[in-house]
Write a protein that holds these residues in place. Structure first.
Motif, PDB file in Angstrom:
ATOM      1  N   CYS A 419       0.773  -1.130   0.175  1.00  8.54           N
ATOM      2  CA  CYS A 419      -0.024  -0.033   0.147  1.00  8.54           C
ATOM      3  C   CYS A 419       1.093   1.288   0.023  1.00  8.54           C
ATOM      4  N   ILE A 436      -1.434  -0.968  -4.076  1.00  6.37           N
ATOM      5  CA  ILE A 436      -2.399  -0.220  -3.722  1.00  6.37           C
ATOM      6  C   ILE A 436      -2.083   1.230  -3.670  1.00  6.37           C
ATOM      7  N   LYS A 437      -2.515   2.197  -4.422  1.00  4.33           N
ATOM      8  CA  LYS A 437      -2.144   3.654  -4.186  1.00  4.33           C
ATOM      9  C   LYS A 437      -3.459   4.347  -3.728  1.00  4.33           C
ATOM     10  N   ASP A 453      -6.188   4.416  -6.547  1.00  2.14           N
ATOM     11  CA  ASP A 453      -7.066   2.999  -6.191  1.00  2.14           C
ATOM     12  C   ASP A 453      -8.101   3.647  -5.239  1.00  2.14           C
ATOM     13  N   ARG A 476     -10.207  -3.418   0.446  1.00  2.00           N
ATOM     14  CA  ARG A 476      -9.549  -3.351  -0.851  1.00  2.00           C
ATOM     15  C   ARG A 476      -8.303  -4.071  -1.089  1.00  2.00           C
ATOM     16  N   ILE A 480      -7.697  -7.072  -3.635  1.00  2.78           N
ATOM     17  CA  ILE A 480      -6.806  -7.523  -4.705  1.00  2.78           C
ATOM     18  C   ILE A 480      -5.687  -8.315  -4.448  1.00  2.78           C
ATOM     19  N   GLU A 484      -8.296  -9.145  -7.760  1.00  5.31           N
ATOM     20  CA  GLU A 484      -8.829  -7.890  -8.483  1.00  5.31           C
ATOM     21  C   GLU A 484      -7.526  -7.046  -8.935  1.00  5.31           C
ATOM     22  N   SER A 486      -4.871  -3.930  -9.465  1.00  2.00           N
ATOM     23  CA  SER A 486      -4.704  -2.692  -8.788  1.00  2.00           C
ATOM     24  C   SER A 486      -4.673  -1.470 -10.075  1.00  2.00           C
ATOM     25  N   ALA A 487      -4.605  -0.224  -9.855  1.00  2.00           N
ATOM     26  CA  ALA A 487      -4.463   0.668 -11.036  1.00  2.00           C
ATOM     27  C   ALA A 487      -2.990   0.437 -11.351  1.00  2.00           C
ATOM     28  N   SER A 488      -2.230   0.308 -10.677  1.00  2.00           N
ATOM     29  CA  SER A 488      -0.792   0.277 -11.166  1.00  2.00           C
ATOM     30  C   SER A 488      -0.551  -0.961 -12.267  1.00  2.00           C
TER      31      SER A 488
END
Length: 507
Positions: A419, A436-437, A453, A476, A480, A484, A486-488
């Motif tokens: 994170c 996770i951002k 995220d 989250r 993830i 799922e 993550s945005a990255s």
């Protein structure tokens, strides 16, 4: 409220938005006139501070006034300095009890159970380079699989990662830098997010393939292979041999399936980069709440970035479970003081220009905000960089503050989720571990929507509490960890962030 006052003893507050000189801002039911312009997220004195007096934020000393500061005046580099202050470490004086959740009620995630017994959150194949000389071959092998479309026939394999770096030679084989690199490579070779690993060297480097296998007690087998470019007969032959060896691992890797695993087997790396003055009260605090939740579920949290706890380390020594653990942390601080001195750098030569633009003035201020991301649990142990974490709960791993280097060490130590909080914006990923951002403010979240995220800015607006945001982050993390993206990961970050810490002379 126009100003955010964090602790009742603080003599500064944060301005939510840019305020021009002469503005009247709400302060404890009255109006305070700003004597100077105050940028958004920057500090303003809420009472007079005489030259030499401590500037207080988070209820702690973050520096000293370098000139007289009037109430309503902007407080930053022009009138504040680090000064000399050594906090009271008070070993083990505030060790909190942990309210563990009943094992029967603990959360689970869908992960990969490895033969070693460890739990993975992703299912990659890896090519690990012992030296910079083998990076080109490693990347050519990875490209063969990732760019050819052949992985479509192996849908359970997340990809092939080439872990290249700029070291492995030009070093003494008996010094601290060599041992640090070996720990890092060993940690990645055995990481549970890899179904299989191919180790590649040149053949004449300092970090020899044979030495690494022998000193780390590693044995090759169907899912762990090794070769050298010289031994294979050159670059083309090494690429062909590597493709064959890795290709033979694909069916077994594809046979791996997710299963329900207790959240107690998650190891969370907490990290911050591109911080601003809101980070400590929104994203970092919310991540700390999530970290405490994971600890209550039996999991592990790795807090790192030693230069960025400088000035706040006393908050950890007081929570250490034994005096020996507290002393290990102080020993790392003393090592850093020596290390930076012999390299002509001040340990308090921080924050970065971006941090300062975001309102952070001194390393103590940055550290006090950064430490919130580790939560409030007892400190169970302190580890060297990339040293395998054995204790559960909150632990500290020594590392630089440079994010890629720090996260590389955390992953080598066993982190299977990362994170990463940011207030200015950060572009980061770290294959094979999902990152996770967390945005500290809503403006950043909207501006870099595809990179973020979770928006923690709602804490500032009263839309959610720190605890509620922490619960959202925890859920989250579970999602993830269960697959799922993550945005990255959606942006395919992570191929270039493997950055082992280089210590010592290049010879």
């Amino acid at each position: 409220m126009d100003l955010i006052h964090i602790h009742e003893v603080d003599n500064v507050a944060l301005s939510r938005a840019r305020q021009p000189a002469g503005s009247l801002v709400n302060w404890r039911g009255a109006l305070l006139e700003l004597r100077t312009e105050v940028p958004a997220m920057h500090k303003v004195a809420v009472r007079p501070i005489a030259r030499g007096d401590a500037v207080l934020k988070y209820g702690q000393i973050i520096g000293f006034a370098s000139s007289d500061i009037a109430a309503g005046e902007h407080v930053h580099e022009h009138n504040m300095e680090v000064g000399a202050h050594r906090p009271d470490y008070a070993y083990c004086s505030q060790v909190p009890a942990i309210d563990y959740i009943d094992p029967a009620a603990r959360a689970c995630f869908q992960g990969y159970r490895r033969a070693s017994g460890r739990a993975g959150t992703r299912n990659y194949l890896a090519i690990v380079s012992t030296v910079n000389c083998s990076v080109t071959v490693a990347r050519a092998i990875a490209a063969h699989f990732n760019n050819s479309g052949m992985l479509r026939d192996f849908p359970n394999v997340d990809g092939v990662v080439a872990l290249g770096h700029d070291s492995g030679c030009g070093m003494s084989t008996g010094d601290e830098g060599y041992r640090t690199l070996m720990r890092t490579l060993h940690g990645y070779i055995g990481h549970p997010n890899f179904a299989g690993v191919l180790l590649i060297g040149l053949g004449c480097e300092a970090m020899q393939v044979g030495s690494l296998l022998r000193e780390c007690g590693l044995q090759t087998g169907p899912l762990f292979q090794a070769l050298t470019i010289q031994g294979a007969g050159g670059t083309r032959a090494a690429v062909e041999a590597g493709v064959a060896k890795l290709g033979a691992m694909l069916p077994a890797a594809n046979a791996c399936v997710r299963e329900s695993i207790p959240a107690a087997e998650l190891t969370l790396a907490v990290q911050c980069g591109g911080s601003d003055a809101f980070s400590g009260i929104t994203a970092n605090s919310a991540l700390g709440a999530a970290a405490d939740l994971l600890v209550r579920h039996g999991g592990t949290v790795i807090y790192s970035e030693t230069p960025e706890i400088y000035g706040a380390e006393h908050l950890l020594t007081r929570r250490a479970v034994t005096p020996q653990v507290a002393q290990k942390l102080v020993d790392r601080i003393r090592w850093w003081e020596h290390y930076t001195e012999i390299n002509g750098v001040a340990l308090n030569n921080n924050p970065s220009p971006g941090n300062k633009a975001g309102g952070l003035t001194t390393i103590a201020e940055k550290s006090l905000g950064a430490q919130a991301k580790g939560g409030t649990s007892a400190l169970q142990d302190v580890y060297l960089y990339a040293e395998r974490v054995q204790k559960r709960g909150l632990v500290f791993m020594d590392s630089p503050g440079f994010d890629p280097v720090s996260v590389t060490g955390q992953i080598a130590a066993g982190a299977n989720v990362v994170c990463f909080t940011t207030g200015r914006g950060s572009a980061f990923g770290a294959k094979p571990v999902p990152s996770i951002k967390l945005a500290s403010n809503s403006q950043l979240f909207q501006r870099m929507r595809e990179d973020m995220d979770i928006d923690c800015g709602g804490i500032l607006e009263g839309e959610c509490s720190v605890a509620e945001c922490g619960e959202m982050i925890f859920q989250r993390i579970l999602a993830i960890a269960s697959g799922e993206k993550s945005a990255s990961e959606l942006l395919d970050y992570g191929d270039n962030e493997f950055a082992p810490w280089r210590i010592g002379a290049v010879i």
